[in-house]
Design an enzyme around this catalytic site. Structure first.
Site, PDB file in Angstrom:
ATOM      1  N   HIS A 128       0.868  -1.183   0.000  1.00 46.80           N
ATOM      2  CA  HIS A 128       0.000   0.000   0.000  1.00 46.80           C
ATOM      3  C   HIS A 128       0.897   1.224   0.000  1.00 46.80           C
ATOM      4  O   HIS A 128       1.703   1.421   0.910  1.00 46.80           O
ATOM      5  CB  HIS A 128      -0.921   0.019   1.220  1.00 46.80           C
ATOM      6  CG  HIS A 128      -1.890   1.163   1.204  1.00 46.80           C
ATOM      7  ND1 HIS A 128      -3.140   1.064   0.632  1.00 46.80           N
ATOM      8  CD2 HIS A 128      -1.777   2.434   1.662  1.00 46.80           C
ATOM      9  CE1 HIS A 128      -3.764   2.226   0.751  1.00 46.80           C
ATOM     10  NE2 HIS A 128      -2.962   3.079   1.373  1.00 46.80           N
ATOM     11  N   CYS A 129       0.773   2.049  -1.026  1.00 44.73           N
ATOM     12  CA  CYS A 129       1.665   3.197  -1.194  1.00 44.73           C
ATOM     13  C   CYS A 129       0.971   4.483  -0.750  1.00 44.73           C
ATOM     14  O   CYS A 129      -0.066   4.855  -1.323  1.00 44.73           O
ATOM     15  CB  CYS A 129       2.088   3.320  -2.658  1.00 44.73           C
ATOM     16  SG  CYS A 129       3.150   4.755  -2.972  1.00 44.73           S
TER      17      CYS A 129
END
EC number: 2.3.1.225
Length: 412
Positions: A128-129
């Site tokens: 998850h960025c």
């Protein structure tokens, strides 16, 4: 077209809210500052209407900005692709090889994992960025990696413009003495009369933009090489950790089996083409994948189930050997630890020598896990979970017969 259709149809209006987050705000601010300053400085340094070179330079600069924003917004709004809610395989018998997600009320397809931020099971989840405020996965992996390539290239071009602008504008304004250097910003230029004046404010802004461009080039460039490394092996960051635990399990139990990563097609080019295609759509539907001839669709999921049943592998115990203050990018833990800090909103935890950590996943330079607490703290519901540098801990090796560590065994 993907990003336009996503915005015009407004199938998921809440997706636009992804912009209201510190990650996209900072990322778009950096892009905006570097791009706008590069355009202004290119007008001062190399007026595009005077020469062919100036026109090419200006067109390339605009081209970098458009491509960077195109891939950035596609990575954000196209998204990674999600496993349908309450999904289950067509053959009921195959459910025994899959994990059940209680939140999505369905089974996790091969290579999918549940993201606590997105609250969905993500196809081929890598991580998850926070910079795109979305997961990097099956559908947007190519857009995300293209952004990581184009951003450093565009920033390198912008940095060159900043340096040349300052050099040409300050060349006739700097005078050197025996013990001093004098800069007269009001001095007239002998060679060229720029369209726009280069004042002290313009000099300070250019210098600031140069720092942003160089910092972005280094930081994002490192992330690009990390992503390309896993793409050429047809892996994700999560699968690298699963593979590491699989080999550790085989070595610990001396089973003699050989672990073959099922999605590595044996050729870097073939692995590359699984993610990057001319159409922009990756190969596969996000549920079934091409696999190695000695493996099947459920080889990795079966390994995950084995690791889940094996308590030792699910939470590998580590002892803290080096203190850590919980900094996001610690300077004193080595360059690789500094530059390869996890790009996630998950917290870091402070470490003190002698503490014990149960690690559940990690990368080559960082690990993620829970700190073992005293009994009274555990009863009170206190919990410390997060990332910490791998170099700060060492694995606790236990003897299966008497549950003693290797060092204790030597003393005996």
């Amino acid at each position: 077209m993907n990003i336009l259709s996503a915005l015009i149809v407004f199938e998921n209006l809440h997706e636009v809210k992804r912009l209201c987050h510190w990650g996209p705000i900072i990322a778009l601010t950096v892009i905006g500052v570097c791009s706008s300053m590069a355009v202004l400085d290119s007008i001062i340094w190399y007026w595009p209407l005077d020469t062919t070179g100036g026109s090419i330079n200006f067109i390339m600069l605009i081209n970098w900005t458009v491509l960077i924003l195109y891939n950035y917004f596609n990575a954000m709004f196209v998204g990674p692709g999600y496993i349908p809610l309450e999904w289950k395989p067509e053959t009921q018998q195959n459910t025994m090889y899959l994990q059940f997600c209680r939140l999505c009320q369905g089974y996790k397809a091969p290579r999918s994992h549940h993201c606590r931020k997105c609250n969905r099971c993500v196809m081929k989840m890598d991580h998850h960025c926070p910079w795109i405020n979305n997961c990097c996965g099956h559908l947007n992996h190519a857009y995300f990696t293209s952004f990581l390539l184009l951003a450093p290239l565009g920033c390198t071009h912008a940095a060159f413009i900043f340096v040349m602008t300052m050099y040409t504008q300050l060349y006739d304004r700097i005078s050197f003495g025996w013990s001093s250097v004098k800069i007269d910003m009001n001095a007239a230029r002998h060679v060229h009369h720029p369209i726009m004046p280069f004042s002290i404010a313009a000099f300070a802004s250019t210098l600031f933009a140069l720092g942003l461009a160089l910092g972005t080039t280094i930081a994002v460039g490192m992330l690009f090489f990390i992503q390309m490394k896993v793409i050429l092996r047809n892996k994700t960051s999560i699968e690298v950790w699963i593979e590491e635990k699989a080999k550790d399990r085989i070595q610990y139990y001396q089973t003699g089996e050989e672990f073959i990563f099922p999605y590595d097609l044996g050729s870097r080019l073939e692995n590359f083409k699984q993610v990057f295609t001319w159409s922009g759509t990756p190969v596969g539907d996000g549920i079934e994948w091409p696999v190695h001839e000695k493996c099947n669709q459920y080889t990795l999921t079966i390994e995950q189930l084995n690791q889940k049943q094996d308590k030792r592998q699910r939470s590998v115990e580590y002892r803290v050997v080096e203190e850590y203050n919980g900094a996001c990018c610690p300077l004193g833990k080595g360059l690789n630890t500094f530059f390869r800090t996890p790009c996630t909103e998950e917290p870091r935890i402070k470490l003190t020598k002698g503490e014990t950590i149960l690690a559940t996943r990690g990368t080559k330079w960082w690990m993620y896990g829970d700190k073992l607490l005293k009994e009274e703290q555990a009863k009170a519901g206190v919990r410390f979970r997060g990332w910490f540098p791998r170099r700060c801990v060492e694995k606790c090796h236990y003897d299966s017969a008497n549950n003693s560590t290797g060092e204790e065994k030597k003393e005996q």
